[in-house]
Write a protein that holds these residues in place. Structure first.
Motif, PDB file in Angstrom:
ATOM      1  N   THR A   1      -6.099  17.752  -1.945  1.00 18.87           N
ATOM      2  CA  THR A   1      -5.105  17.735  -3.013  1.00 18.87           C
ATOM      3  C   THR A   1      -4.785  16.293  -3.395  1.00 18.87           C
ATOM      4  N   LEU A   2      -4.137  16.116  -4.542  1.00 18.33           N
ATOM      5  CA  LEU A   2      -3.691  14.786  -4.963  1.00 18.33           C
ATOM      6  C   LEU A   2      -2.813  14.164  -3.889  1.00 18.33           C
ATOM      7  N   GLU A   3      -1.890  14.947  -3.320  1.00 17.81           N
ATOM      8  CA  GLU A   3      -0.997  14.428  -2.292  1.00 17.81           C
ATOM      9  C   GLU A   3      -1.765  13.977  -1.052  1.00 17.81           C
ATOM     10  N   GLN A   4      -2.767  14.751  -0.638  1.00 20.09           N
ATOM     11  CA  GLN A   4      -3.572  14.359   0.523  1.00 20.09           C
ATOM     12  C   GLN A   4      -4.327  13.062   0.253  1.00 20.09           C
ATOM     13  N   LYS A   5      -4.896  12.951  -0.930  1.00 23.40           N
ATOM     14  CA  LYS A   5      -5.614  11.723  -1.295  1.00 23.40           C
ATOM     15  C   LYS A   5      -4.667  10.534  -1.311  1.00 23.40           C
ATOM     16  N   ASN A   6      -3.473  10.714  -1.895  1.00 23.67           N
ATOM     17  CA  ASN A   6      -2.516   9.613  -1.989  1.00 23.67           C
ATOM     18  C   ASN A   6      -2.003   9.190  -0.618  1.00 23.67           C
ATOM     19  N   ARG A   7      -1.736  10.163   0.263  1.00 26.57           N
ATOM     20  CA  ARG A   7      -1.324   9.817   1.631  1.00 26.57           C
ATOM     21  C   ARG A   7      -2.410   8.991   2.308  1.00 26.57           C
ATOM     22  N   GLN A   8      -3.668   9.382   2.102  1.00 24.35           N
ATOM     23  CA  GLN A   8      -4.762   8.660   2.748  1.00 24.35           C
ATOM     24  C   GLN A   8      -4.879   7.232   2.223  1.00 24.35           C
ATOM     25  N   VAL A   9      -4.661   7.024   0.920  1.00 24.54           N
ATOM     26  CA  VAL A   9      -4.693   5.666   0.368  1.00 24.54           C
ATOM     27  C   VAL A   9      -3.646   4.795   1.059  1.00 24.54           C
ATOM     28  N   VAL A  10      -2.434   5.322   1.222  1.00 24.25           N
ATOM     29  CA  VAL A  10      -1.361   4.551   1.869  1.00 24.25           C
ATOM     30  C   VAL A  10      -1.722   4.259   3.325  1.00 24.25           C
ATOM     31  N   VAL A  11      -2.191   5.251   4.049  1.00 22.21           N
ATOM     32  CA  VAL A  11      -2.588   5.046   5.445  1.00 22.21           C
ATOM     33  C   VAL A  11      -3.710   4.012   5.526  1.00 22.21           C
ATOM     34  N   ASP A  12      -4.702   4.116   4.647  1.00 19.32           N
ATOM     35  CA  ASP A  12      -5.810   3.164   4.663  1.00 19.32           C
ATOM     36  C   ASP A  12      -5.346   1.752   4.301  1.00 19.32           C
ATOM     37  N   PHE A  13      -4.394   1.632   3.378  1.00 19.65           N
ATOM     38  CA  PHE A  13      -3.811   0.323   3.054  1.00 19.65           C
ATOM     39  C   PHE A  13      -3.182  -0.290   4.304  1.00 19.65           C
ATOM     40  N   PHE A  14      -2.408   0.492   5.030  1.00 22.44           N
ATOM     41  CA  PHE A  14      -1.783  -0.021   6.259  1.00 22.44           C
ATOM     42  C   PHE A  14      -2.844  -0.416   7.286  1.00 22.44           C
ATOM     43  N   ARG A  15      -3.881   0.408   7.454  1.00 25.44           N
ATOM     44  CA  ARG A  15      -4.917   0.126   8.443  1.00 25.44           C
ATOM     45  C   ARG A  15      -5.751  -1.104   8.074  1.00 25.44           C
ATOM     46  N   HIS A  16      -6.245  -1.140   6.831  1.00 24.50           N
ATOM     47  CA  HIS A  16      -7.194  -2.180   6.415  1.00 24.50           C
ATOM     48  C   HIS A  16      -6.532  -3.501   6.050  1.00 24.50           C
ATOM     49  N   VAL A  17      -5.284  -3.445   5.570  1.00 24.21           N
ATOM     50  CA  VAL A  17      -4.617  -4.671   5.112  1.00 24.21           C
ATOM     51  C   VAL A  17      -3.580  -5.153   6.121  1.00 24.21           C
ATOM     52  N   LEU A  18      -2.609  -4.316   6.424  1.00 18.24           N
ATOM     53  CA  LEU A  18      -1.484  -4.765   7.255  1.00 18.24           C
ATOM     54  C   LEU A  18      -1.834  -4.832   8.739  1.00 18.24           C
ATOM     55  N   GLU A  19      -2.336  -3.740   9.311  1.00 21.03           N
ATOM     56  CA  GLU A  19      -2.676  -3.773  10.738  1.00 21.03           C
ATOM     57  C   GLU A  19      -3.844  -4.710  11.020  1.00 21.03           C
ATOM     58  N   ALA A  20      -4.827  -4.756  10.113  1.00 20.80           N
ATOM     59  CA  ALA A  20      -5.985  -5.632  10.313  1.00 20.80           C
ATOM     60  C   ALA A  20      -5.675  -7.077   9.916  1.00 20.80           C
ATOM     61  N   ARG A  21      -4.489  -7.293   9.340  1.00 22.32           N
ATOM     62  CA  ARG A  21      -4.067  -8.637   8.906  1.00 22.32           C
ATOM     63  C   ARG A  21      -5.128  -9.267   7.999  1.00 22.32           C
ATOM     64  N   ASN A  22      -5.483  -8.493   6.949  1.00 18.85           N
ATOM     65  CA  ASN A  22      -6.549  -8.907   6.049  1.00 18.85           C
ATOM     66  C   ASN A  22      -6.033  -8.968   4.609  1.00 18.85           C
ATOM     67  N   PRO A  23      -5.445 -10.098   4.201  1.00 21.81           N
ATOM     68  CA  PRO A  23      -4.907 -10.210   2.841  1.00 21.81           C
ATOM     69  C   PRO A  23      -5.946  -9.961   1.751  1.00 21.81           C
ATOM     70  N   ALA A  24      -7.190 -10.347   1.975  1.00 25.59           N
ATOM     71  CA  ALA A  24      -8.231 -10.187   0.960  1.00 25.59           C
ATOM     72  C   ALA A  24      -8.497  -8.717   0.656  1.00 25.59           C
ATOM     73  N   ALA A  25      -8.240  -7.820   1.600  1.00 23.55           N
ATOM     74  CA  ALA A  25      -8.489  -6.394   1.384  1.00 23.55           C
ATOM     75  C   ALA A  25      -7.440  -5.761   0.480  1.00 23.55           C
ATOM     76  N   ALA A  26      -6.328  -6.447   0.234  1.00 25.23           N
ATOM     77  CA  ALA A  26      -5.262  -5.868  -0.595  1.00 25.23           C
ATOM     78  C   ALA A  26      -5.766  -5.473  -1.975  1.00 25.23           C
ATOM     79  N   LYS A  27      -6.650  -6.275  -2.544  1.00 24.32           N
ATOM     80  CA  LYS A  27      -7.145  -5.998  -3.905  1.00 24.32           C
ATOM     81  C   LYS A  27      -7.893  -4.670  -3.992  1.00 24.32           C
TER      82      LYS A  27
END
Length: 138
Positions: free
Chosen positions: A8-34
Motif C-alpha cells: 500500500t501507499l502507507e507501507q511504501k511511505n513507512r519504508q522510505v522513512v525507515v530507509d532514510f533513518f537507516r541509510h542516512v542517520l544511523e549510517a551517518r551518511n550525509p551524501a545519501a540524503a539526496k
C-alpha cells in the motif's frame, strides 16, 4: 488470491522513512540524503535548513568527515511508534536521558518526527526537538 500483493501507499511511505533513518542517520551518511528527500525539502524546524543541499550541509556539520558506517538491516533500536496515513508518516524513538537530580539514573524521553512524502521522497519534516519556551497562559 495473490499472496504477493502490491504494498500500500502507507507501507511504501513507512519504508522510505525507515530507509532514510537507516541509510542516512544511523549510517551517518550525509551524501545519501539526496536519495531520500526532494530538492525543495521543507524543514519546519529552525535549526535545520530547507532543501536537500541544506539538509546535507547540516548533517555534515553533525557527522563531520568520518566515513559512513555500514547500513544495518533494521533500525536499532526499533521505533516505538511508526504510523502512516496517506502521504504522512510519524516515527517516534525512545531515547532515555540522564536524570539531572539523580546521577546514574535516567528518565523516559521520546523523540517524534513527522514527514510528508511526495513521489516516494521526503518533502516536509517536523520534529519534536526544538527550543523550549516557558508556558504562556491566555
Amino acid at each position: 488470491m495473490n499472496a504477493t500483493a502490491e504494498p500500500t501507499l502507507e507501507q511504501k511511505n513507512r519504508q522510505v522513512v525507515v530507509d532514510f533513518f537507516r541509510h542516512v542517520l544511523e549510517a551517518r551518511n550525509p551524501a545519501a540524503a539526496k536519495d531520500f528527500v526532494t530538492a525543495d525539502y521543507k524543514q519546519h524546524c529552525r535549526h535545520i535548513p530547507d532543501g536537500a543541499d541544506g539538509l546535507e550541509r547540516y548533517l555534515r556539520g553533525l557527522f563531520g568527515d568520518a566515513p559512513p558506517l555500514p547500513v544495518k538491516d533494521e533500525l536499532a533500536p526499533p521505533p516505538v511508534l511508526l504510523v502512516a496515513e496517506g502521504d504522512v508518516v510519524i516515527i517516534a524513538g525512545y531515547v532515555p536521558q540522564p536524570e539531572p537530580a539523580k546521577p546514574g539514573a535516567f528518565y523516559d524521553y521520546f523523540v517524534f518526527d513527522a514527514f510528508r512524502l511526495r513521489d516516494g521522497k521526503l518533502a516536509e519534516h517536523w520534529n519534536s526537538i526544538n527550543k523550549i519556551a516557558p508556558p504562556r497562559h491566555p
